[in-house]
Scaffold this motif. Structure first.
Motif, PDB file in Angstrom:
ATOM      1  N   GLU A  48      47.419   9.956  -7.186  1.00 45.68           N
ATOM      2  CA  GLU A  48      48.771   9.658  -7.676  1.00 45.68           C
ATOM      3  C   GLU A  48      49.780   9.685  -6.542  1.00 45.68           C
ATOM      4  OE1 GLU A  48      51.316  12.423 -10.327  1.00 45.68           O
ATOM      5  OE2 GLU A  48      50.373  10.999 -11.709  1.00 45.68           O
ATOM      6  N   LYS A  49      49.609  10.670  -5.647  1.00 44.72           N
ATOM      7  CA  LYS A  49      50.480  10.798  -4.479  1.00 44.72           C
ATOM      8  C   LYS A  49      49.634  11.188  -3.268  1.00 44.72           C
ATOM      9  CE  LYS A  49      53.223  13.929  -6.169  1.00 44.72           C
ATOM     10  NZ  LYS A  49      54.354  14.901  -6.281  1.00 44.72           N
ATOM     11  N   VAL A  50      50.006  10.634  -2.112  1.00 46.56           N
ATOM     12  CA  VAL A  50      49.296  10.963  -0.876  1.00 46.56           C
ATOM     13  C   VAL A  50      50.319  11.107   0.250  1.00 46.56           C
ATOM     14  CG1 VAL A  50      47.517  10.293   0.778  1.00 46.56           C
ATOM     15  CG2 VAL A  50      47.286   9.615  -1.624  1.00 46.56           C
ATOM     16  N   SER A  51      50.133  12.129   1.064  1.00 47.58           N
ATOM     17  CA  SER A  51      50.952  12.306   2.270  1.00 47.58           C
ATOM     18  C   SER A  51      50.039  12.427   3.480  1.00 47.58           C
ATOM     19  CB  SER A  51      51.822  13.562   2.163  1.00 47.58           C
ATOM     20  OG  SER A  51      52.805  13.434   1.165  1.00 47.58           O
ATOM     21  N   ILE A  87      46.451  15.105  -0.961  1.00 49.42           N
ATOM     22  CA  ILE A  87      46.310  14.225  -2.118  1.00 49.42           C
ATOM     23  C   ILE A  87      46.600  14.973  -3.408  1.00 49.42           C
ATOM     24  CG2 ILE A  87      44.747  12.638  -3.324  1.00 49.42           C
ATOM     25  CD1 ILE A  87      42.979  12.786  -0.719  1.00 49.42           C
ATOM     26  N   THR A  88      47.366  14.342  -4.295  1.00 47.38           N
ATOM     27  CA  THR A  88      47.526  14.802  -5.674  1.00 47.38           C
ATOM     28  C   THR A  88      46.922  13.741  -6.571  1.00 47.38           C
ATOM     29  OG1 THR A  88      49.555  16.021  -5.191  1.00 47.38           O
ATOM     30  CG2 THR A  88      49.125  15.478  -7.499  1.00 47.38           C
ATOM     31  N   TYR A  89      45.930  14.138  -7.370  1.00 45.29           N
ATOM     32  CA  TYR A  89      45.254  13.187  -8.246  1.00 45.29           C
ATOM     33  C   TYR A  89      45.958  13.082  -9.589  1.00 45.29           C
ATOM     34  CZ  TYR A  89      41.491  13.240  -4.821  1.00 45.29           C
ATOM     35  OH  TYR A  89      40.772  13.123  -3.660  1.00 45.29           O
ATOM     36  N   THR A  90      45.582  12.061 -10.344  1.00 45.90           N
ATOM     37  CA  THR A  90      46.236  11.801 -11.637  1.00 45.90           C
ATOM     38  C   THR A  90      45.999  12.931 -12.635  1.00 45.90           C
ATOM     39  OG1 THR A  90      44.300  10.483 -12.281  1.00 45.90           O
ATOM     40  CG2 THR A  90      46.196   9.294 -11.389  1.00 45.90           C
TER      41      THR A  90
END
Length: 228
Positions: A48-51, A87-90
């Motif tokens: 969902e989000k990646v840095s 990483i943040t997954y769904t």
């Protein structure tokens, strides 16, 4: 997405990765110094989000494709540097990983070894083919290599990537039929298979033909061995 980043996207190449048909994923993935700066791209399905984490700094990536293709342009940088993905997954889970497509990791085969293999005279191939724990750039992981001459794409799949063949697509070495990938963070004891996609023949999963160990729990899979 900012226009400058949008214009840098290779949309045909992204589609090739999304449909898991790439034999050269490193052409896009990983970090690349270009005239506009340092471009870092990742394909992380279900993220969902990646840095990008460089030292103590984090740089949010933009989602270029809803299937999980992310990119960031660091326009003040002109050199390759080690980095992690945060990483943040769904489903809300979080993970920090080292990118297997990082510039730090190189082919395990020399040009001479590839030439000998293609000529049928590479008698020490067991040293490179299969799954071998290794240390690259001071980072522990496992190097995978398999010969699949009629494949358009080969991936390593296992619990470590949700058995998702999109996540660790291997690189093909020219016309040799050799596919390889170093995956940081893995170690002896993990189960894996190769997922092979052939033109017009669909996708199949196969055990490693040179694996030293096989497990049947929870499914039949090859196992990374610590034996040399």
């Amino acid at each position: 997405m900012e226009k400058i980043l949008y214009d840098l996207m290779d949309w045909a190449g992204i589609e090739e990765l999304v449909y898991s048909e790439s034999s050269d994923p490193g052409r896009l993935l990983g970090e690349h110094v270009i005239k506009e700066g340092l471009l870092i791209q990742a394909f992380l399905p279900n993220a969902e989000k990646v840095s990008v984490k460089i030292g103590e700094e984090q740089f949010p990536m933009e989602m270029a494709d809803e299937n999980g293709f992310f990119a960031v342009l660091l326009d003040d940088r002109r050199e390759l540097v080690p980095y992690h993905f945060c990483i943040t997954y769904t489903d809300g889970d979080n993970e920090e990983i080292i990118d297997p497509y990082s510039y730090q990791f190189h082919t395990a085969f020399t040009e001479e070894e590839v030439r000998k293999f293609s000529a049928g005279i590479y008698y020490d191939s067991y040293e490179k083919f299969g799954a071998h724990p290794a240390v690259e750039a001071g980072i522990e992981g496992v190097h995978f290599a398999v010969w699949a001459p009629d494949a358009m794409r080969v991936s390593v799949v296992g619990d470590f990537n949700f058995w998702d063949g999109r996540r660790h697509q291997m690189r093909r070495l020219g016309d040799s039929g050799i596919f390889e990938l170093f995956i940081p963070g893995l170690a002896a004891g993990c189960g894996y298979m190769y997922e092979i996609k052939r033109q017009g023949k669909g996708t199949t999963r196969k055990l490693d033909p040179v694996s030293r160990q096989i497990s049947s729990v929870p499914i039949i899979a090859s196992v990374v061995s610590d034996e040399n």
